[in-house]
Design a protein around this motif. Structure first.
Motif, PDB file in Angstrom:
ATOM      1  N   ALA A 251      34.004  14.595  30.071  1.00  0.00           N
ATOM      2  CA  ALA A 251      35.651  14.883  29.493  1.00  0.00           C
ATOM      3  C   ALA A 251      34.591  16.311  29.668  1.00  0.00           C
ATOM      4  CB  ALA A 251      36.515  14.354  28.670  1.00  0.00           C
ATOM      5  N   ALA A 252      33.458  16.000  29.046  1.00  0.00           N
ATOM      6  CA  ALA A 252      33.342  17.222  27.544  1.00  0.00           C
ATOM      7  C   ALA A 252      32.471  18.244  28.904  1.00  0.00           C
ATOM      8  CB  ALA A 252      31.703  16.506  27.480  1.00  0.00           C
ATOM      9  N   VAL A 253      31.986  17.834  30.010  1.00  0.00           N
ATOM     10  CA  VAL A 253      31.799  18.824  31.074  1.00  0.00           C
ATOM     11  C   VAL A 253      32.144  19.277  32.046  1.00  0.00           C
ATOM     12  CG1 VAL A 253      29.247  19.373  33.175  1.00  0.00           C
ATOM     13  CG2 VAL A 253      29.066  18.218  30.580  1.00  0.00           C
ATOM     14  N   VAL A 254      33.550  18.334  32.914  1.00  0.00           N
ATOM     15  CA  VAL A 254      33.505  18.648  33.964  1.00  0.00           C
ATOM     16  C   VAL A 254      34.444  19.886  34.371  1.00  0.00           C
ATOM     17  CG1 VAL A 254      35.725  17.916  35.595  1.00  0.00           C
ATOM     18  CG2 VAL A 254      33.012  16.131  35.009  1.00  0.00           C
ATOM     19  N   PRO A 255      35.466  20.092  33.511  1.00  0.00           N
ATOM     20  CA  PRO A 255      36.804  21.073  33.220  1.00  0.00           C
ATOM     21  C   PRO A 255      35.857  22.457  33.126  1.00  0.00           C
ATOM     22  CG  PRO A 255      37.030  19.497  31.726  1.00  0.00           C
ATOM     23  CD  PRO A 255      35.537  18.691  31.622  1.00  0.00           C
ATOM     24  N   SER A 256      34.952  22.298  32.680  1.00  0.00           N
ATOM     25  CA  SER A 256      33.377  24.080  32.913  1.00  0.00           C
ATOM     26  C   SER A 256      33.492  24.249  34.237  1.00  0.00           C
ATOM     27  CB  SER A 256      32.869  23.656  31.668  1.00  0.00           C
ATOM     28  OG  SER A 256      31.866  22.578  31.773  1.00  0.00           O
ATOM     29  N   TYR A 257      33.838  23.271  35.616  1.00  0.00           N
ATOM     30  CA  TYR A 257      33.044  23.916  36.231  1.00  0.00           C
ATOM     31  C   TYR A 257      34.153  23.202  37.691  1.00  0.00           C
ATOM     32  CZ  TYR A 257      30.738  18.935  37.358  1.00  0.00           C
ATOM     33  OH  TYR A 257      30.586  17.841  37.312  1.00  0.00           O
ATOM     34  N   LEU A 258      34.799  22.536  37.053  1.00  0.00           N
ATOM     35  CA  LEU A 258      35.895  22.369  38.222  1.00  0.00           C
ATOM     36  C   LEU A 258      37.135  22.534  38.052  1.00  0.00           C
ATOM     37  CD1 LEU A 258      35.516  18.671  39.378  1.00  0.00           C
ATOM     38  CD2 LEU A 258      34.968  20.532  40.726  1.00  0.00           C
ATOM     39  N   GLY A 259      37.377  22.947  36.972  1.00  0.00           N
ATOM     40  CA  GLY A 259      38.898  23.100  35.741  1.00  0.00           C
ATOM     41  C   GLY A 259      39.258  24.584  36.384  1.00  0.00           C
ATOM     42  N   PRO A 260      41.040  24.641  35.903  1.00  0.00           N
ATOM     43  CA  PRO A 260      41.356  25.884  36.032  1.00  0.00           C
ATOM     44  C   PRO A 260      40.726  27.130  35.689  1.00  0.00           C
ATOM     45  CG  PRO A 260      43.197  24.268  35.609  1.00  0.00           C
ATOM     46  CD  PRO A 260      41.487  23.718  34.948  1.00  0.00           C
ATOM     47  N   ALA A 261      40.469  27.065  34.717  1.00  0.00           N
ATOM     48  CA  ALA A 261      39.553  27.859  33.617  1.00  0.00           C
ATOM     49  C   ALA A 261      38.157  28.477  34.797  1.00  0.00           C
ATOM     50  CB  ALA A 261      39.435  27.902  32.440  1.00  0.00           C
ATOM     51  N   ALA A 262      37.843  26.641  35.312  1.00  0.00           N
ATOM     52  CA  ALA A 262      36.704  28.275  36.144  1.00  0.00           C
ATOM     53  C   ALA A 262      37.070  29.061  37.349  1.00  0.00           C
ATOM     54  CB  ALA A 262      35.729  26.458  36.205  1.00  0.00           C
ATOM     55  N   HIS A 263      37.664  28.242  38.054  1.00  0.00           N
ATOM     56  CA  HIS A 263      38.342  28.617  39.210  1.00  0.00           C
ATOM     57  C   HIS A 263      38.447  30.349  38.567  1.00  0.00           C
ATOM     58  CE1 HIS A 263      37.567  25.656  42.461  1.00  0.00           C
ATOM     59  NE2 HIS A 263      37.452  25.395  40.967  1.00  0.00           N
ATOM     60  N   SER A 264      39.753  30.928  37.834  1.00  0.00           N
ATOM     61  CA  SER A 264      40.198  31.781  37.045  1.00  0.00           C
ATOM     62  C   SER A 264      39.145  32.432  36.703  1.00  0.00           C
ATOM     63  CB  SER A 264      40.339  31.358  35.841  1.00  0.00           C
ATOM     64  OG  SER A 264      41.562  32.533  35.448  1.00  0.00           O
ATOM     65  N   ASN A 265      37.790  31.823  36.505  1.00  0.00           N
ATOM     66  CA  ASN A 265      36.150  32.622  36.112  1.00  0.00           C
ATOM     67  C   ASN A 265      35.514  33.658  37.576  1.00  0.00           C
ATOM     68  OD1 ASN A 265      36.830  33.024  33.608  1.00  0.00           O
ATOM     69  ND2 ASN A 265      35.409  30.725  33.568  1.00  0.00           N
ATOM     70  N   VAL A 266      36.313  32.328  38.051  1.00  0.00           N
ATOM     71  CA  VAL A 266      35.443  32.468  39.902  1.00  0.00           C
ATOM     72  C   VAL A 266      36.191  33.843  40.570  1.00  0.00           C
ATOM     73  CG1 VAL A 266      35.481  32.132  41.814  1.00  0.00           C
ATOM     74  CG2 VAL A 266      34.445  30.649  40.132  1.00  0.00           C
ATOM     75  N   ARG A 267      37.805  34.041  40.194  1.00  0.00           N
ATOM     76  CA  ARG A 267      38.158  34.949  41.073  1.00  0.00           C
ATOM     77  C   ARG A 267      38.542  36.031  40.003  1.00  0.00           C
ATOM     78  NH1 ARG A 267      42.089  30.304  41.033  1.00  0.00           N
ATOM     79  NH2 ARG A 267      43.159  30.824  39.047  1.00  0.00           N
ATOM     80  N   ARG A 268      38.099  35.877  38.607  1.00  0.00           N
ATOM     81  CA  ARG A 268      38.135  37.465  38.293  1.00  0.00           C
ATOM     82  C   ARG A 268      37.009  38.095  38.480  1.00  0.00           C
ATOM     83  NH1 ARG A 268      40.412  34.583  33.798  1.00  0.00           N
ATOM     84  NH2 ARG A 268      38.702  33.724  32.695  1.00  0.00           N
ATOM     85  N   SER A 269      35.362  37.421  38.516  1.00  0.00           N
ATOM     86  CA  SER A 269      34.238  37.848  39.068  1.00  0.00           C
ATOM     87  C   SER A 269      34.370  38.711  40.608  1.00  0.00           C
ATOM     88  CB  SER A 269      33.031  37.335  39.285  1.00  0.00           C
ATOM     89  OG  SER A 269      32.779  36.383  38.053  1.00  0.00           O
ATOM     90  N   ALA A 270      35.224  37.764  41.453  1.00  0.00           N
ATOM     91  CA  ALA A 270      35.128  38.430  42.983  1.00  0.00           C
ATOM     92  C   ALA A 270      35.837  39.745  42.823  1.00  0.00           C
ATOM     93  CB  ALA A 270      36.189  36.953  43.313  1.00  0.00           C
ATOM     94  N   SER A 271      37.502  39.559  41.820  1.00  0.00           N
ATOM     95  CA  SER A 271      38.281  40.956  41.603  1.00  0.00           C
ATOM     96  C   SER A 271      37.011  41.880  41.155  1.00  0.00           C
ATOM     97  CB  SER A 271      39.428  40.587  40.881  1.00  0.00           C
ATOM     98  OG  SER A 271      39.989  39.934  41.257  1.00  0.00           O
ATOM     99  N   GLY A 272      36.167  41.444  40.558  1.00  0.00           N
ATOM    100  CA  GLY A 272      35.407  42.689  39.944  1.00  0.00           C
ATOM    101  C   GLY A 272      34.684  43.495  40.791  1.00  0.00           C
ATOM    102  N   LEU A 273      34.447  42.591  41.650  1.00  0.00           N
ATOM    103  CA  LEU A 273      33.035  42.928  42.679  1.00  0.00           C
ATOM    104  C   LEU A 273      33.614  43.603  43.290  1.00  0.00           C
ATOM    105  CD1 LEU A 273      31.078  39.830  43.416  1.00  0.00           C
ATOM    106  CD2 LEU A 273      30.097  41.531  42.328  1.00  0.00           C
ATOM    107  N   ARG A 274      34.767  43.633  43.930  1.00  0.00           N
ATOM    108  CA  ARG A 274      35.652  44.052  45.006  1.00  0.00           C
ATOM    109  C   ARG A 274      36.169  45.065  44.363  1.00  0.00           C
ATOM    110  NH1 ARG A 274      38.508  39.461  46.604  1.00  0.00           N
ATOM    111  NH2 ARG A 274      40.029  39.455  44.510  1.00  0.00           N
TER     112      ARG A 274
END
Length: 280
Positions: A251-274
């Motif tokens: 519980a202390a770690v998994v949300p940081s790399y599987l949770g919605p926030a992690a995927h939101s960060n990935v999407r933001r990074s991809a948008s920034g690259l585009r």
């Protein structure tokens, strides 16, 4: 990583091992595979047992002071139910016979950013809409965080807090919770916001599933994996406590790399690259 020199080399070449071990104080063997081409066990033997024997010989020839060996909870040369566990057990035998100081680490399943455990479940759950036909759903694990495993290795280096105390010792490494395979899948589904519908397979059907997947690209599941699941992967005596490491919970770690926030960060990074690519 700062201070780390990476070398691409054929580790199965004894001359290469001797060359690269020259001047080393410690050898750390992390090489391992979860599946092999075919089903004979030859791939497991080569990657685990034969390579470890070569590492021991090369380290001894070069005067390396200590060997740290990554094994697996349940490793057993004689009675292991799978090629994976038997070959890991044979590797341990080579280490125990080594003419140098050594420490063996036997973790349960390891989780953390980029892992091949929960990330694989997450991908399958997204593809299937949460439906998961699961072999050996009741097999028990004590998932251990990769950071805790690294810390265990660090504390057993020569000159570290348990450097000499760890000589000739084997440490079973487990996290703070014992979970069935079905519970691990449910935890993964919760983290990614998917409702899991787990279908526990009878052993006869699970063996058929494994036999079919033996021939799929990438082997998402195999007969050898099924056989490994015949044995629980839990500690009776947790080595992390002996080494003074407090285990990290899922519980202390998994949300940081599987949770919605992690995927939101990935999407933001991809948008920034585009956006940056459009301005160039």
């Amino acid at each position: 990583m700062p201070g780390v020199r990476s070398i691409a080399a054929n580790v199965h070449d004894a001359l290469v091992l001797r060359r690269e071990f020259a001047g080393a104080d410690v050898a750390i063997n992390l090489v391992g595979i979860l599946n092999e081409p075919g089903r004979s066990g030859a791939g497991f033997t080569a990657a685990h047992a034969t390579l470890t024997e070569s590492v021991v010989a090369a380290a001894a020839a070069r005067g390396v002071g200590k060997l740290l060996q990554m094994s697996s909870l349940g490793a057993d040369a004689g009675a292991g139910p799978s090629h994976y566990l038997r070959s890991k057990g044979v590797a341990e035998q080579h280490v125990r016979a080594a003419p140098m100081r050594w420490t063996i680490f036997r973790p349960s399943v390891i989780f953390g950013t980029g892992d091949s455990l929960l990330n694989r479940f997450a991908g399958l759950l997204r593809l299937s809409g949460g439906v998961m036909p699961l072999a050996r759903a009741g097999t028990r694990f004590a998932p251990v965080h990769v950071g805790d495993v690294v810390e265990a290795f660090l504390r057993c280096l020569p000159g570290a807090s348990h450097g000499e105390l760890s000589d000739g010792e084997s440490y079973d490494l487990c996290g703070p919770e014992i979970l069935t395979l079905a519970e691990l899948v449910r935890r993964t589904a919760d983290a990614i916001g998917v409702q899991a519908r787990i279908l526990p397979l009878p052993d006869a059907l699970a063996r058929v599933q494994a036999a079919v997947m033996d021939f799929l690209p990438g082997k998402p599941f195999s007969t050898d994996n099924y056989r490994s699941l015949l044995r629980d992967s839990v500690c009776t005596d947790c080595g992390l406590a002996k080494l003074g490491v407090t285990p990290t919970s899922l519980a202390a770690v998994v949300p940081s790399y599987l949770g919605p926030a992690a995927h939101s960060n990935v999407r933001r990074s991809a948008s920034g690259l585009r956006a940056r690519s459009r301005t160039r």
